[in-house]
Design an enzyme around this catalytic site. Structure first.
Site, short mmCIF file in Angstrom:
data_model
loop_
_atom_site.label_atom_id
_atom_site.label_comp_id
_atom_site.label_asym_id
_atom_site.label_seq_id
_atom_site.Cartn_x
_atom_site.Cartn_y
_atom_site.Cartn_z
N ARG A 24 45.33 46.15 43.82
CA ARG A 24 46.02 45.27 44.53
C ARG A 24 46.43 46.23 45.82
O ARG A 24 47.48 45.51 46.60
CB ARG A 24 47.47 45.09 43.73
CG ARG A 24 47.31 43.97 42.62
CD ARG A 24 48.44 43.74 41.80
NE ARG A 24 48.06 42.59 40.78
CZ ARG A 24 48.94 42.51 39.77
NH1 ARG A 24 49.93 43.20 39.37
NH2 ARG A 24 48.52 41.51 38.88
N GLU A 36 37.46 42.31 39.38
CA GLU A 36 37.40 41.16 38.81
C GLU A 36 36.59 40.89 37.47
O GLU A 36 36.85 40.48 36.44
CB GLU A 36 37.31 39.99 39.60
CG GLU A 36 38.55 39.78 40.64
CD GLU A 36 39.96 39.29 39.97
OE1 GLU A 36 40.00 39.07 38.79
OE2 GLU A 36 40.91 39.42 40.56
N GLY A 80 32.36 47.74 27.10
CA GLY A 80 31.73 46.54 26.43
C GLY A 80 31.17 45.57 27.30
O GLY A 80 31.27 45.63 28.46
N TYR A 81 30.65 44.41 26.74
CA TYR A 81 29.99 43.41 27.60
C TYR A 81 29.19 43.81 28.65
O TYR A 81 29.45 43.45 29.97
CB TYR A 81 31.11 42.43 27.87
CG TYR A 81 31.99 41.79 26.83
CD1 TYR A 81 31.78 40.66 26.20
CD2 TYR A 81 33.20 42.49 26.63
CE1 TYR A 81 32.44 40.38 25.10
CE2 TYR A 81 33.95 41.74 25.53
CZ TYR A 81 33.61 40.76 24.77
OH TYR A 81 34.46 40.47 23.74
N TYR A 119 36.40 31.00 38.59
CA TYR A 119 37.59 31.93 38.89
C TYR A 119 37.30 33.29 39.75
O TYR A 119 38.14 33.40 40.82
CB TYR A 119 38.05 32.36 37.53
CG TYR A 119 38.81 33.81 37.44
CD1 TYR A 119 40.17 33.52 38.22
CD2 TYR A 119 38.44 34.99 37.37
CE1 TYR A 119 40.87 34.59 38.25
CE2 TYR A 119 39.23 36.09 37.27
CZ TYR A 119 40.60 35.91 37.93
OH TYR A 119 41.36 36.88 38.21
N ASP A 137 42.28 31.75 36.01
CA ASP A 137 41.70 32.53 34.53
C ASP A 137 42.45 32.13 33.41
O ASP A 137 43.29 31.07 33.48
CB ASP A 137 41.74 33.97 34.78
CG ASP A 137 43.20 34.38 34.93
OD1 ASP A 137 44.18 33.53 35.15
OD2 ASP A 137 43.39 35.62 34.82
N CYS A 198 60.84 33.12 28.76
CA CYS A 198 61.19 31.94 29.44
C CYS A 198 62.39 32.14 30.24
O CYS A 198 62.78 31.42 31.24
CB CYS A 198 61.14 30.63 28.52
SG CYS A 198 59.46 30.08 27.69
N CYS A 207 60.02 23.76 34.57
CA CYS A 207 59.10 24.05 33.63
C CYS A 207 59.06 22.92 32.59
O CYS A 207 59.86 22.84 31.68
CB CYS A 207 58.80 25.31 33.09
SG CYS A 207 57.77 25.49 31.82
#
Length: 347
Positions: A24, A36, A80-81, A119, A137, A198, A207
């Site tokens: 950021r 990302e 991973g992945y 995304y 996402d 909330c 909302c």
């Protein structure tokens, strides 16, 4: 509250304080892209250290494109992945070959790159290039579903389009990148899957999910299939100061180094027979321990066994490696415990 008021409220909430994450602090498209891809299926807190090490090793698109695959996968180890890392490099080579080494400032051309979907294209476009594109996402999907009280089951193309259209209508022309980060932050820290905050939410009064008392139930997701369980015997085959590893051919973890294994078998004699089919004569020693690894749709229950071979025979797609070599090679998290036991024995 109309869309403009929603956007302003979310941005004001974000500006008042949010997690300090390294990606950021930049609008560099390459760095945003790497973050990302790493954040897919992985928590932000876990990604931080990998992100900084990865960029120190591969500071540019060209450096990533030129990296040896084995070295790249070792840098990715623990995230991973691994298909994400391969797609990242594949896209880097396209960017070098077709785009002069720079990510294109265009949503459609970003989406055309390997491993980049709607995304990720939206996130890079909005954060790096200031293009007013929605980045939807799982976190953003949840915020949108709750805010508009969307009770349709998510995941179908029609519902996905509806959610994206609603998200797109909220993106401000002047601060699309900040809004993308704000929506992700809201989903990750405020509008969480369980026990959303909330009462602290800046848009709770408008909302519809909160007003109707159904926010916590949303979004409605399709029922998950039960995870299949596979029982595997992982074989640590030793010859003096070396252990046998093989490169996995199956799609799952394909191309990564693992230890030989046998599905649904535990009898020592049959484990030795399985090794003989690889061309390795070995005597059974002992069962070392048990490990478990959970994939998205699959669980591996692994008994780890030690065997001692007569000699270092040639094994297709196999290598006999020392402790130091074993430590330096890219092995998947699934066999992390087996590697630790192998290194202890070799040490």
């Amino acid at each position: 509250m109309n869309g403009k008021s929603f956007t302003q409220s979310v941005l004001a909430w974000y500006d008042s304080g949010h997690r300090d994450l390294p990606w950021r602090h930049t609008t560099d498209a390459y760095r945003i892209w790497v973050s990302e891809i790493m954040l897919q299926q992985t928590r932000a807190e876990t990604v931080v250290s990998y992100y900084e090490r990865f960029l120190a090793k591969y500071p540019t698109v060209r450096a990533l494109a030129d990296a040896p695959e084995e070295e790249l996968l070792k840098s990715w180890e623990g995230l991973g992945y691994y298909s994400r890392a391969r797609s990242l490099q594949k896209a880097a080579r396209v960017i070098v070959g077709d785009h002069g080494g720079k990510l294109p400032a265009d949503v459609d051309r970003l989406r055309a790159l390997p491993g980049i979907g709607d995304y990720t294209a939206g996130a890079i476009a909005s954060i790096a290039f200031g293009i007013p594109a929605a980045a939807v996402d799982g976190n953003v999907e949840r915020v949108i579903c709750r805010y508009y009280a969307i009770e349709d089951t998510v995941g179908t193309p029609a519902v996905r389009r509806m959610i994206t259209e609603k998200a797109q209508a909220l993106v401000p022309m002047d601060r699309p990148g900040a809004f993308a980060n704000a929506m992700m932050e809201m989903g990750a820290t405020m509008c969480t899957p369980r026990n959303p905050a909330c009462l602290l939410c800046p848009v709770r009064e408008s909302c519809q999910g909160f007003v109707k008392g159904i926010a916590q139930e949303l979004p409605h997701k399709p029922q998950k299939k039960a995870q299949r369980v596979e029982n595997r015997a992982v074989l640590l085959v030793f010859v003096r100061d070396r252990v046998l590893i093989t490169r996995r051919k199956e799609k799952l973890l394909g191309g990564l180094f693992v230890f030989p294994d046998v599905l649904e078998e535990s009898d020592p004699a049959k484990l030795c027979s399985a090794l003989e089919r690889l061309g390795v004569r070995a005597a059974y020693d002992e069962k070392i321990g048990h490990a478990k690894h959970v994939f998205t749709h699959l669980i591996w229950e692994m008994d780890v066994h030690a065997l001692v071979a007569d000699e270092e025979t040639c094994v297709p797609d196999g290598q006999w490696v020392t402790r130091e070599e074993l430590e330096s090679l890219p092995l998947p998290t699934a066999v992390k415990a087996a590697r630790r036991w192998a290194m202890e024995r070799l040490g």
